[in-house]
Design a protein around this motif. Structure first.
Motif, PDB file in Angstrom:
ATOM      1  N   ASP A   6       0.846  -1.107   0.092  1.00 44.79           N
ATOM      2  CA  ASP A   6      -0.018  -0.017   0.213  1.00 44.79           C
ATOM      3  C   ASP A   6       1.013   1.261   0.126  1.00 44.79           C
ATOM      4  N   ARG A  12      -3.061  10.347  -2.062  1.00 45.13           N
ATOM      5  CA  ARG A  12      -4.060  10.668  -2.945  1.00 45.13           C
ATOM      6  C   ARG A  12      -3.681  10.987  -4.316  1.00 45.13           C
ATOM      7  N   GLY A  42      -5.250   1.517 -10.247  1.00 46.24           N
ATOM      8  CA  GLY A  42      -5.202   2.416  -8.753  1.00 46.24           C
ATOM      9  C   GLY A  42      -4.189   3.526  -8.759  1.00 46.24           C
ATOM     10  N   ARG A  79      -6.811   8.297  -9.405  1.00 40.56           N
ATOM     11  CA  ARG A  79      -8.245   8.452  -8.929  1.00 40.56           C
ATOM     12  C   ARG A  79      -9.376   8.700  -9.945  1.00 40.56           C
ATOM     13  N   SER A  88     -16.652   3.144 -11.174  1.00 43.77           N
ATOM     14  CA  SER A  88     -16.271   2.238 -10.343  1.00 43.77           C
ATOM     15  C   SER A  88     -15.357   1.327 -11.168  1.00 43.77           C
ATOM     16  N   ARG A  99     -13.594  -2.740 -10.837  1.00 42.36           N
ATOM     17  CA  ARG A  99     -13.416  -4.071  -9.830  1.00 42.36           C
ATOM     18  C   ARG A  99     -12.247  -4.902 -10.618  1.00 42.36           C
ATOM     19  N   ARG A 146     -12.805  -6.620  -6.770  1.00 42.36           N
ATOM     20  CA  ARG A 146     -12.163  -5.821  -5.656  1.00 42.36           C
ATOM     21  C   ARG A 146     -11.777  -4.441  -6.406  1.00 42.36           C
ATOM     22  N   ASP A 147     -12.132  -3.359  -5.561  1.00 44.03           N
ATOM     23  CA  ASP A 147     -11.899  -1.913  -5.983  1.00 44.03           C
ATOM     24  C   ASP A 147     -10.358  -1.550  -5.457  1.00 44.03           C
ATOM     25  N   HIS A 173      -9.321   1.371  -5.637  1.00 44.63           N
ATOM     26  CA  HIS A 173      -9.322   2.681  -4.775  1.00 44.63           C
ATOM     27  C   HIS A 173     -10.010   2.423  -3.273  1.00 44.63           C
ATOM     28  N   VAL A 174     -10.240   1.358  -3.283  1.00 45.65           N
ATOM     29  CA  VAL A 174     -10.973   1.297  -1.939  1.00 45.65           C
ATOM     30  C   VAL A 174     -10.248   0.111  -1.062  1.00 45.65           C
ATOM     31  N   VAL A 175      -9.636  -0.993  -1.501  1.00 45.55           N
ATOM     32  CA  VAL A 175      -8.959  -1.829  -0.822  1.00 45.55           C
ATOM     33  C   VAL A 175      -7.391  -1.546  -1.057  1.00 45.55           C
ATOM     34  N   ALA A 222      -6.285  -5.298  -3.971  1.00 44.07           N
ATOM     35  CA  ALA A 222      -7.024  -5.562  -5.254  1.00 44.07           C
ATOM     36  C   ALA A 222      -6.054  -6.000  -6.363  1.00 44.07           C
TER      37      ALA A 222
END
Lengths: 272, 315
Positions: free
Chosen positions: A106, A266, B54, B57, B62, B64, B68-69, B71-73, B77
């Motif tokens: 991450d 971001r 990813g 943004r 959306s 997947r 899995r997204d 930009h979320v996980v 992902a």
């Protein structure tokens, strides 16, 4: 999480060790005290108007303290900024951020690895300068008792402990400059701009400290914290400047780091 | 949305100031596809791929990847996903081998087993002998091959390749295509962005065509080719007589003389009847051949400004 950051940190250090600018900084940090000692050996005068300057030929222990004083103005900030200002910007320049951010780590972990590597370099620079200064000074004038800022004699062994403590405290404001450089590196994505910007920030902090009318804010300026180690060199030790340096520097470290972290998390990773 | 679906993007939008780089893009890549993502330069292919990975943004929409997204996980992902956008990039001051070891450290898994895998992959992309050279000295083709090795190091189920043959010499292009074909035959789903139509026609079973940020076609390549209207070309030593006959022949439409030949539209039965009519009228024929629009013609028709919009062209 810790293992992942550890793996990234290891490779961030490996990357630093594969780049010339890292050695440029480290060599500069070790050459300065050697040149300083050689010049003083060849001359009769000395830096009598700086803390411990008048005792410099009494013991090698005084050398690192005097060199730290001179290097705080722009030398060490520049050496620190060389790496801190480049550590994220270089990834943008080489377009490698996309390479590492499309693996299994991450963004926060990558950022943490970079922060740790920057602080490690900064720490190495301070200790390299201090220990080489001690070695060079001891070769020139021996490893004798040190005269403290209160005029008392400090045994060499205790003086060495005081030096290590002082280097640790001195590291704090330099870490503040490193984190400011890292923030510029993240935001501007430009290495040269970040190095110059960090140096300007350090000089501004020094300048503010000597301007008339700034007495009330002076204790909270980053430049002032470069003198916090003086507290160790008093008898008895004065912890007030040391404690103030810890919390003031914590702010100078955490604010730019927080800003850089949010931007890094971001940001769009597009080509330059 | 389906967890086993490698890519599912819905309503993707990316706006930079006034510029809409990607405009409500929907993409679906099914397991086992070799999916061609076609578009002229600047159409929005790379921006879409960066969003999928990813790196950028999306303004809206959306994504997947296997459900899995990114930009979320975050990096989770990208499990089972690898590839590169706008060409692979490496640390120029590190050797190829060290670059791969670095990337292995950024992946999950045991580093010791990765070391032997790195050697296998360097062998696969024919860089083992140059593995200790700094990447800064590598040619473009060598970097492309190293990029494939870096992607395969993740043992991907989905491979995203952005213009993988761009800048390669003909032999390099052939080798890269062979490699992609081989990986696909091993069960890896491939999303391949390209502006080389021959490459897509050769490798892909499904395609999406993007123009000015909008998808103008998504579906089976064969279906796209089948939408092309079939025409015929006739050459005769007596073009005027042949033209007069064509104009009166039932089922023959849109007769046009060009380049010394007559071009027309007709179905197969009408063409069979025409050939008999030409013989009966004793009009010699030197050529009567079908002309099917190539992917290139379809692509140009969909992506060039002066051409009708894709929806109209395909419809």
């Amino acid at each position: 999480m810790i293992a992942a950051v550890g793996r990234i940190y290891e490779w961030e250090i490996a990357k630093l060790l594969a780049q010339k600018r890292t050695y440029l900084g480290l060599i500069a940090a070790t050459l300065v005290p050697i040149v300083f000692v050689v010049v003083l050996v060849l001359q009769t005068g000395g830096p009598n108007d700086v803390p411990l300057g008048r005792y410099i030929r009494d013991t090698g222990l005084a050398v690192p303290f005097v060199v730290l004083f001179f290097m705080s103005i722009w030398g060490l900030p520049l050496i620190t900024a060389l790496v801190a200002g480049d550590i994220v910007a270089a990834e943008s320049h080489n377009d490698t951020l996309k390479t590492i951010l499309t693996r299994s780590r991450d963004r926060g972990q990558v950022f943490a690895g970079k922060v740790l590597a920057t602080l490690t370099y900064t720490f190495a620079v301070v200790f390299a300068l201090g220990l080489v200064g001690l070695a060079a000074g001891s070769m020139a004038w021996g490893f004798h008792p040190l005269t403290s800022l209160s005029g008392t004699k400090v045994a060499p062994g205790h003086g060495l402990v005081l030096l290590l403590g002082s280097l640790l405290v001195y590291f704090l404001p330099l870490a503040g400059i490193a984190c400011f450089g890292l923030m510029l590196s993240t935001v501007t994505r430009n290495s040269a701009a970040s190095v110059v910007g960090s140096l300007m920030f350090a000089l501004l902090m020094q300048l503010l400290g000597v301007l008339p009318g700034t007495e009330s804010v002076r204790p909270y300026l980053l430049g002032t914290q470069f003198e916090a180690w003086h507290g160790f060199l008093r008898t008895p030790a004065d912890w007030a400047p040391v404690i103030r340096a810890i919390w003031v520097c914590a702010l100078y470290i955490s604010i730019p780091l927080g800003a850089a972290y949010l931007v890094f998390l971001r940001r769009d990773v597009a080509s330059q | 949305m389906n967890d086993s679906q490698p890519v599912s993007a819905r309503g993707l939008v990316k706006v930079y100031g006034e510029l809409v780089a990607v405009d409500h893009v929907d993409l679906t890549v099914e397991k086992g596809d070799v999916f061609g993502y076609l578009g002229p330069n600047g159409a929005g292919k790379t921006t879409s791929l960066r969003m999928l990975l990813g790196l950028i943004r999306p303004t809206e929409g959306s994504i997947r990847l296997f459900g899995r997204d990114p930009h979320v996980v975050g990096a989770k992902a990208l499990e089972g996903v690898a590839g590169f956008v706008e060409g692979p990039t490496f640390y120029p001051y590190l050797t190829a081998r060290r670059n791969l070891r670095l990337l292995a450290a950024y992946d999950d898994g045991d580093l010791r087993s990765k070391r032997s895998r790195i050697e296998e992959l360097l062998e696969l992309v024919e860089l083992r002998d140059r593995g200790d050279d700094k990447v800064g000295g590598y040619s473009h083709g060598m970097r492309q091959r190293l990029g494939i090795a870096a992607a395969l190091l993740r043992d991907p189920k989905l491979l995203l390749l952005d213009e993988p043959t761009t800048g390669l010499d003909p032999a390099g292009m052939r080798d890269m295509r062979d490699l992609v074909r081989r990986l696909a035959s091993e069960g890896i789903t491939v999303l391949l962005s390209s502006h080389l139509l021959g490459e897509v026609e050769e490798l892909c079973n499904r395609v999406a065509i993007i123009r000015k940020g909008r998808i103008v076609y998504e579906g089976q390549l064969q279906d796209l080719l089948a939408t092309a209207s079939t025409g015929y070309r006739l050459r005769s030593p007596e073009p005027d007589r042949a033209r007069a006959l064509l104009l009166n022949q039932p089922g023959v439409r849109e007769v046009v003389a060009s380049d010394g030949a007559l071009r027309f539209q007709a179905d197969e039965d009408a063409v069979a009847a025409l050939s008999i009519a030409l013989g009966q009228a004793r009009i010699g024929v030197t050529a009567l051949v079908p002309e099917t629009a190539s992917l290139e013609e379809l692509f140009l028709g969909m992506t060039e400004d002066e051409q009708p919009r894709a929806e109209e062209a395909v419809a």
